[in-house]
Design an enzyme around this catalytic site. Sequence first.
Site, short mmCIF file in Angstrom:
data_model
loop_
_atom_site.label_atom_id
_atom_site.label_comp_id
_atom_site.label_asym_id
_atom_site.label_seq_id
_atom_site.Cartn_x
_atom_site.Cartn_y
_atom_site.Cartn_z
N HIS A 17 0.84 -1.21 0.00
CA HIS A 17 0.00 0.00 0.00
C HIS A 17 0.88 1.26 0.00
O HIS A 17 0.59 2.23 -0.71
CB HIS A 17 -0.88 0.06 1.26
N LYS A 41 -15.22 -8.21 4.87
CA LYS A 41 -14.05 -8.50 5.70
C LYS A 41 -14.31 -8.21 7.17
O LYS A 41 -14.98 -7.23 7.49
CB LYS A 41 -12.86 -7.65 5.23
N ARG A 90 -2.38 -6.08 -8.36
CA ARG A 90 -1.25 -7.01 -8.25
C ARG A 90 -1.21 -8.02 -9.38
O ARG A 90 -0.18 -8.56 -9.69
CB ARG A 90 -1.31 -7.74 -6.91
N SER A 128 -2.62 -7.82 3.35
CA SER A 128 -2.88 -7.63 4.77
C SER A 128 -3.19 -8.98 5.43
O SER A 128 -2.75 -9.24 6.56
CB SER A 128 -4.05 -6.67 4.95
#
Length: 167
Positions: A17, A41, A90, A128
């Site tokens: 990030h 999440k 990504r 994360s």
Amino acid sequence: MSVCLYPGSFDPVTNGHMDIIRRAARLFDTLYVGVLYNPDKHGLFSPEERAEMLKEACSDIGNVKCVLWDGLTAALCRELHADAIVRGVRGTADLEYEKSMAALNKMLLPGLDTVFFPANAAFEHISSSYVKQIASFGGDITEMVPECVKAPVTNKYKNIKGGKKDV
Ligand code: COA
């Protein structure tokens, strides 16, 4: 003056990030980094804790402001008068997900575009979730997160012990 928003869960912010934040901050006059709510999440950190870590990690970048928002990304863009959203990509899996979000955000706020930054190869395997998983088993996350994030993450897991179990 160009204003953009980098929204995310940031639970916690990683070096991946931070790479996107530094690159975007060079292209826009003001970069807002927003801790938003992803209903899919369950967070390890509270939104306030995430925003605090982000603020500290970004403290040396003059044109970055951290915000906390409980609502739609498009609504925050309207509120901040942001011209664009920034997201890191990504790989192909990220791209499909990001394309849908970009299209939906544009439907919600016509004129709002999303700028994709290809993730730096050095960070494209970091997420994360993996940072949390590695820390939870006592692994070293030094290379994956900003310095100010390491202790808060490892502290969350300090009472959890792994290892061999007799069966
Ligand atoms: N390098 C390394 N990792 C990266 C990365 C990069 N450049 N970019 C993203 N990642 C990782 C993150 O670590 C994260 O990993 P995780 O899934 O293990 O947590 C994952 O990729 C993506 O997370 P993040 O960038 O934090 O975004 P998100 O997908 O959780 O956030 C929101 C999505 C918050 C932007 C979205 O849910 C949202 O807009 N919510 C508000 C409500 C709304 O408007 N909904 C409608 C949306 S169309």
